[in-house]
Design a protein around this motif. Structure first.
Motif, PDB file in Angstrom:
ATOM      1  N   ARG A 197      -7.493  -5.644   2.074  1.00 55.76           N
ATOM      2  CA  ARG A 197      -6.887  -4.311   2.079  1.00 55.76           C
ATOM      3  C   ARG A 197      -6.837  -3.690   3.474  1.00 55.76           C
ATOM      4  NH1 ARG A 197      -5.879  -1.106  -2.295  1.00 55.76           N
ATOM      5  NH2 ARG A 197      -5.299   1.029  -1.786  1.00 55.76           N
ATOM      6  N   ASP A 198      -7.938  -3.745   4.211  1.00 56.97           N
ATOM      7  CA  ASP A 198      -7.972  -3.129   5.541  1.00 56.97           C
ATOM      8  C   ASP A 198      -6.982  -3.812   6.484  1.00 56.97           C
ATOM      9  OD1 ASP A 198      -9.896  -1.400   4.642  1.00 56.97           O
ATOM     10  OD2 ASP A 198     -11.579  -2.478   5.558  1.00 56.97           O
ATOM     11  N   ARG A 199      -6.901  -5.129   6.404  1.00 60.63           N
ATOM     12  CA  ARG A 199      -5.989  -5.873   7.262  1.00 60.63           C
ATOM     13  C   ARG A 199      -4.535  -5.545   6.922  1.00 60.63           C
ATOM     14  NH1 ARG A 199      -6.505 -12.356   7.573  1.00 60.63           N
ATOM     15  NH2 ARG A 199      -8.645 -11.705   7.951  1.00 60.63           N
ATOM     16  N   ILE A 200      -4.246  -5.444   5.626  1.00 59.55           N
ATOM     17  CA  ILE A 200      -2.880  -5.139   5.215  1.00 59.55           C
ATOM     18  C   ILE A 200      -2.510  -3.706   5.594  1.00 59.55           C
ATOM     19  CG2 ILE A 200      -1.396  -4.846   3.193  1.00 59.55           C
ATOM     20  CD1 ILE A 200      -2.873  -7.293   1.996  1.00 59.55           C
ATOM     21  N   GLN A 201      -3.483  -2.792   5.533  1.00 56.69           N
ATOM     22  CA  GLN A 201      -3.206  -1.427   5.977  1.00 56.69           C
ATOM     23  C   GLN A 201      -2.877  -1.395   7.461  1.00 56.69           C
ATOM     24  OE1 GLN A 201      -3.179   1.762   4.061  1.00 56.69           O
ATOM     25  NE2 GLN A 201      -1.933   1.899   5.931  1.00 56.69           N
ATOM     26  N   ALA A 202      -3.649  -2.154   8.253  1.00 53.40           N
ATOM     27  CA  ALA A 202      -3.375  -2.225   9.688  1.00 53.40           C
ATOM     28  C   ALA A 202      -1.993  -2.831   9.940  1.00 53.40           C
ATOM     29  CB  ALA A 202      -4.454  -3.043  10.385  1.00 53.40           C
ATOM     30  N   TYR A 203      -1.622  -3.792   9.114  1.00 51.83           N
ATOM     31  CA  TYR A 203      -0.313  -4.427   9.244  1.00 51.83           C
ATOM     32  C   TYR A 203       0.807  -3.434   8.940  1.00 51.83           C
ATOM     33  CZ  TYR A 203       3.669  -7.382   7.885  1.00 51.83           C
ATOM     34  OH  TYR A 203       4.908  -7.940   7.773  1.00 51.83           O
ATOM     35  N   GLU A 204       0.668  -2.671   7.879  1.00 52.48           N
ATOM     36  CA  GLU A 204       1.686  -1.681   7.536  1.00 52.48           C
ATOM     37  C   GLU A 204       1.768  -0.592   8.604  1.00 52.48           C
ATOM     38  OE1 GLU A 204       1.703  -0.223   3.542  1.00 52.48           O
ATOM     39  OE2 GLU A 204       1.385  -2.206   2.652  1.00 52.48           O
ATOM     40  N   ASP A 205       0.619  -0.220   9.159  1.00 49.33           N
ATOM     41  CA  ASP A 205       0.628   0.761  10.246  1.00 49.33           C
ATOM     42  C   ASP A 205       1.376   0.204  11.459  1.00 49.33           C
ATOM     43  OD1 ASP A 205      -0.854   2.470   8.661  1.00 49.33           O
ATOM     44  OD2 ASP A 205      -2.778   1.975   9.617  1.00 49.33           O
ATOM     45  N   PHE A 206       1.168  -1.077  11.749  1.00 48.22           N
ATOM     46  CA  PHE A 206       1.854  -1.706  12.880  1.00 48.22           C
ATOM     47  C   PHE A 206       3.362  -1.758  12.639  1.00 48.22           C
ATOM     48  CE2 PHE A 206       2.978  -5.782  15.209  1.00 48.22           C
ATOM     49  CZ  PHE A 206       3.032  -5.171  16.458  1.00 48.22           C
ATOM     50  N   ALA A 207       3.767  -2.066  11.416  1.00 45.13           N
ATOM     51  CA  ALA A 207       5.193  -2.064  11.085  1.00 45.13           C
ATOM     52  C   ALA A 207       5.785  -0.673  11.289  1.00 45.13           C
ATOM     53  CB  ALA A 207       5.405  -2.536   9.653  1.00 45.13           C
ATOM     54  N   ASP A 208       5.032   0.355  10.923  1.00 46.76           N
ATOM     55  CA  ASP A 208       5.496   1.726  11.146  1.00 46.76           C
ATOM     56  C   ASP A 208       5.667   2.000  12.632  1.00 46.76           C
ATOM     57  OD1 ASP A 208       5.583   2.312   8.448  1.00 46.76           O
ATOM     58  OD2 ASP A 208       3.589   3.244   8.401  1.00 46.76           O
ATOM     59  N   GLU A 209       4.724   1.523  13.448  1.00 44.32           N
ATOM     60  CA  GLU A 209       4.836   1.700  14.901  1.00 44.32           C
ATOM     61  C   GLU A 209       6.110   1.062  15.444  1.00 44.32           C
ATOM     62  OE1 GLU A 209       1.438   0.279  17.034  1.00 44.32           O
ATOM     63  OE2 GLU A 209       0.020   1.143  15.592  1.00 44.32           O
TER      64      GLU A 209
ATOM     65  N   LEU B 263       0.827  -1.212   0.000  1.00 42.84           N
ATOM     66  CA  LEU B 263       0.000   0.000   0.000  1.00 42.84           C
ATOM     67  C   LEU B 263       0.856   1.255   0.000  1.00 42.84           C
ATOM     68  CD1 LEU B 263      -2.857  -1.118   2.419  1.00 42.84           C
ATOM     69  CD2 LEU B 263      -2.807  -1.128  -0.080  1.00 42.84           C
ATOM     70  N   ARG B 264       1.987   1.202   0.701  1.00 39.69           N
ATOM     71  CA  ARG B 264       2.915   2.329   0.653  1.00 39.69           C
ATOM     72  C   ARG B 264       3.447   2.510  -0.767  1.00 39.69           C
ATOM     73  NH1 ARG B 264       7.863   0.671   3.480  1.00 39.69           N
ATOM     74  NH2 ARG B 264       8.374  -0.110   1.411  1.00 39.69           N
ATOM     75  N   LYS B 265       3.806   1.385  -1.405  1.00 36.19           N
ATOM     76  CA  LYS B 265       4.309   1.457  -2.779  1.00 36.19           C
ATOM     77  C   LYS B 265       3.226   1.955  -3.729  1.00 36.19           C
ATOM     78  CE  LYS B 265       7.621  -2.274  -1.958  1.00 36.19           C
ATOM     79  NZ  LYS B 265       7.955  -3.701  -2.201  1.00 36.19           N
ATOM     80  N   GLU B 266       1.984   1.583  -3.448  1.00 31.93           N
ATOM     81  CA  GLU B 266       0.874   2.066  -4.266  1.00 31.93           C
ATOM     82  C   GLU B 266       0.778   3.582  -4.185  1.00 31.93           C
ATOM     83  OE1 GLU B 266      -3.282   0.001  -4.644  1.00 31.93           O
ATOM     84  OE2 GLU B 266      -3.405   1.461  -3.021  1.00 31.93           O
ATOM     85  N   ARG B 267       0.906   4.122  -2.974  1.00 25.33           N
ATOM     86  CA  ARG B 267       0.851   5.575  -2.804  1.00 25.33           C
ATOM     87  C   ARG B 267       2.030   6.263  -3.481  1.00 25.33           C
ATOM     88  NH1 ARG B 267      -0.613   3.829   2.410  1.00 25.33           N
ATOM     89  NH2 ARG B 267       1.496   4.212   3.203  1.00 25.33           N
ATOM     90  N   GLU B 268       3.191   5.578  -3.466  1.00 23.90           N
ATOM     91  CA  GLU B 268       4.401   6.155  -4.067  1.00 23.90           C
ATOM     92  C   GLU B 268       4.459   5.943  -5.577  1.00 23.90           C
ATOM     93  OE1 GLU B 268       7.383   4.085  -1.916  1.00 23.90           O
ATOM     94  OE2 GLU B 268       7.249   5.355  -0.118  1.00 23.90           O
ATOM     95  N   GLY B 269       3.554   5.119  -6.097  1.00 23.64           N
ATOM     96  CA  GLY B 269       3.557   4.830  -7.524  1.00 23.64           C
ATOM     97  C   GLY B 269       4.639   3.860  -7.948  1.00 23.64           C
ATOM     98  N   THR B 270       5.119   3.038  -6.991  1.00 22.87           N
ATOM     99  CA  THR B 270       6.197   2.084  -7.298  1.00 22.87           C
ATOM    100  C   THR B 270       5.720   0.638  -7.207  1.00 22.87           C
ATOM    101  OG1 THR B 270       6.921   2.110  -4.970  1.00 22.87           O
ATOM    102  CG2 THR B 270       7.974   3.667  -6.496  1.00 22.87           C
ATOM    103  N   ARG B 271       4.438   0.414  -7.161  1.00 23.13           N
ATOM    104  CA  ARG B 271       3.908  -0.943  -7.051  1.00 23.13           C
ATOM    105  C   ARG B 271       4.160  -1.713  -8.333  1.00 23.13           C
ATOM    106  NH1 ARG B 271      -2.481  -2.049  -5.930  1.00 23.13           N
ATOM    107  NH2 ARG B 271      -2.515  -4.296  -6.313  1.00 23.13           N
ATOM    108  N   GLY B 272       4.650  -2.937  -8.212  1.00 25.54           N
ATOM    109  CA  GLY B 272       5.006  -3.746  -9.376  1.00 25.54           C
ATOM    110  C   GLY B 272       3.980  -4.808  -9.687  1.00 25.54           C
ATOM    111  N   ARG B 273       4.456  -6.079  -9.773  1.00 22.12           N
ATOM    112  CA  ARG B 273       3.582  -7.173 -10.206  1.00 22.12           C
ATOM    113  C   ARG B 273       2.498  -7.498  -9.187  1.00 22.12           C
ATOM    114  NH1 ARG B 273       8.524  -9.432 -11.549  1.00 22.12           N
ATOM    115  NH2 ARG B 273       8.358 -11.078  -9.977  1.00 22.12           N
TER     116      ARG B 273
END
Length: 328
Positions: free
Chosen positions: A249-261, A225-235
Motif C-alpha cells: 500500500r505505501d509503495r503504491i501510494q508513493a507511485y500514485e503521488d509520483f504519477a500526479d507529479e 487508491l484514488r479509486k478507493e477514495r472515490e468509491g469506484t474501486r472494482g475487482r
C-alpha cells in the motif's frame, strides 16, 4: 497506433495487444464485439485469447471466449483478415486422458477445437500456455511442424516459460531446422520483475518478443487508491489482489503521488514503462469499455526520461540479469 515486429519475425503487430480473457465471464458478447470493432478503429491488430478462457461459474472448460471471437469474425467486413490472432493450448478440456497438456495428440485436438470455435482456417500465433514437463520437445515440435505444413498455424509462442525452458525449446527447434518460438507471454509489470533475471536475457539472445500479461497487476498500478477514495474501486478489491494491495500500500501510494507529479495517469505510466523495456513487443490490455481502450492507447505517447525511469526503479526495484543479480 504504433507498430513493431514480433520478435525476430517479419510479422507486424500493434504495440498494444487486446486481451480477451474477460469476454464471457465479465464482458457480454455484444459489448465484446463492439470493443473489438473499436480496437480495429483505433489501429490495434493484435488480439490474444486462449482455449481455456470463458469458463462457467463452476470453472468448467467451455471455450466460450473463442466462440465469442469466432462469431465476431463471422460478421465479415475484414475482421479476421485485419487481426493477428493469438490463442493458447495446454489446459485440460475434461478429466479424460489426452484432453490437455502438450502431447502430439492433445495439440492436434486442441488446435482443431480452437479453429472450430474461432471460425477460422488458421491461427497466427499458437502459444503453449505452460511448460509440459512430461512431453519431449521432439514430440512437441513434430506436432507443430505438421500444423504449420497444414496451414493451420503460422507462428509458435510460449507463455509462462522459464528462461531455461526457452533455451531447451530453441535448441530442439534448431536441430530440426524449425523456426521455433517467436514470442513469450509472461507476467511482467512494475511489481513483478522476476523475468528480468533470466527470461528477458533468453528472449534477447534468441530474438523472441515479450508479450507482458497483467501490466497493471489486476488494477493495482491503475490508480487503485484514488479509486478507493472515490468509491469506484472494482475487482481489485477482491482476493489475492486485495492482499497484494495491503502488502504494498505505501509503495503504491508513493507511485500514485509520483504519477500526479508527472501529470499523468498511473495506468499510462505503468504501460509506458513496459513499452520502454527491452524485448517488450506489446503489453496485453484488458479494457472493458472504449474509454478504457483510449486511456491505454494514450500511454503510447508518453515518453519517460532517465530521471523518471530511475525514480520508478527506486519505487519498484528490479533485477540485473542472473547471475550478477545475486553473485559477483
Amino acid at each position: 497506433m504504433e507498430y513493431t515486429h514480433l520478435g525476430r519475425t517479419g510479422l507486424t503487430v500493434s504495440r498494444l495487444c487486446l486481451g480477451t480473457m474477460n469476454f464471457g465471464p465479465h464482458t457480454e458478447e455484444a459489448d465484446a464485439h463492439r470493443l473489438m470493432d473499436t480496437a480495429h478503429e483505433r489501429g490495434l491488430n493484435f488480439f490474444d485469447t486462449a482455449n481455456s478462457y470463458g469458463r462457467d461459474s463452476d470453472g468448467n472448460f467451455q471455450g466460450r471466449t473463442e466462440e465469442i471471437i469466432g462469431r465476431w469474425f463471422a460478421q465479415g467486413g475484414g475482421r479476421r483478415e485485419r487481426t493477428v490472432l493469438a490463442t493458447k493450448a495446454y489446459a485440460n478440456a475434461s478429466d479424460w486422458p489426452n484432453d490437455g497438456k502438450l502431447s502430439a495428440l492433445a495439440i492436434r485436438r486442441a488446435v482443431e477445437a480452437s479453429l472450430r470455435r474461432l471460425q477460422t482456417d488458421h491461427i497466427d500465433l499458437y502459444q503453449m500456455h505452460h511448460i509440459d514437463r512430461a512431453t519431449p520437445w521432439e514430440e512437441i515440435w513434430q506436432a507443430m511442424e505438421v500444423l504449420v505444413a497444414q496451414g493451420k498455424i503460422i507462428y509458435v509462442g510460449s507463455s509462462n516459460f522459464a528462461g531455461w525452458h526457452i533455451a531447451q525449446a530453441q535448441d530442439a527447434a534448431r536441430s530440426r531446422h524449425f523456426l521455433g518460438l517467436v514470442s513469450e507471454q509472461s507476467l511482467y509489470n512494475l511489481l513483478d520483475r522476476t523475468v528480468e533475471l533470466e527470461v528477458i536475457p533468453a528472449l534477447q539472445h534468441y530474438g523472441l518478443g515479450l508479450i507482458p500479461w497483467s501490466p497493471l497487476r489486476g488494477g493495482l498500478l491503475g490508480g487503485v487508491l484514488r479509486k478507493e477514495r472515490e468509491g469506484t474501486r472494482g475487482r481489485s478489491g477482491q482476493g489475492h489482489t486485495a492482499a497484494l494491495l495491503a502488502k504494498h500500500r505505501d509503495r503504491i501510494q508513493a507511485y500514485e503521488d509520483f504519477a500526479d507529479e508527472l501529470g499523468t495517469d498511473p495506468a499510462d505510466l505503468a504501460l509506458a514503462w513496459l513499452l520502454s523495456r527491452p524485448a517488450v513487443t506489446a503489453p496485453i490490455i484488458g479494457p472493458r469499455t472504449a474509454a478504457h481502450l483510449d486511456t491505454a492507447i494514450a500511454a503510447l505517447d508518453l515518453r519517460l526520461d532517465q530521471k523518471t525511469l530511475d525514480r520508478l526503479d527506486e519505487l519498484f526495484p528490479g533485477h540485473q540479469p542472473a547471475p550478477e543479480d545475486y553473485a559477483w
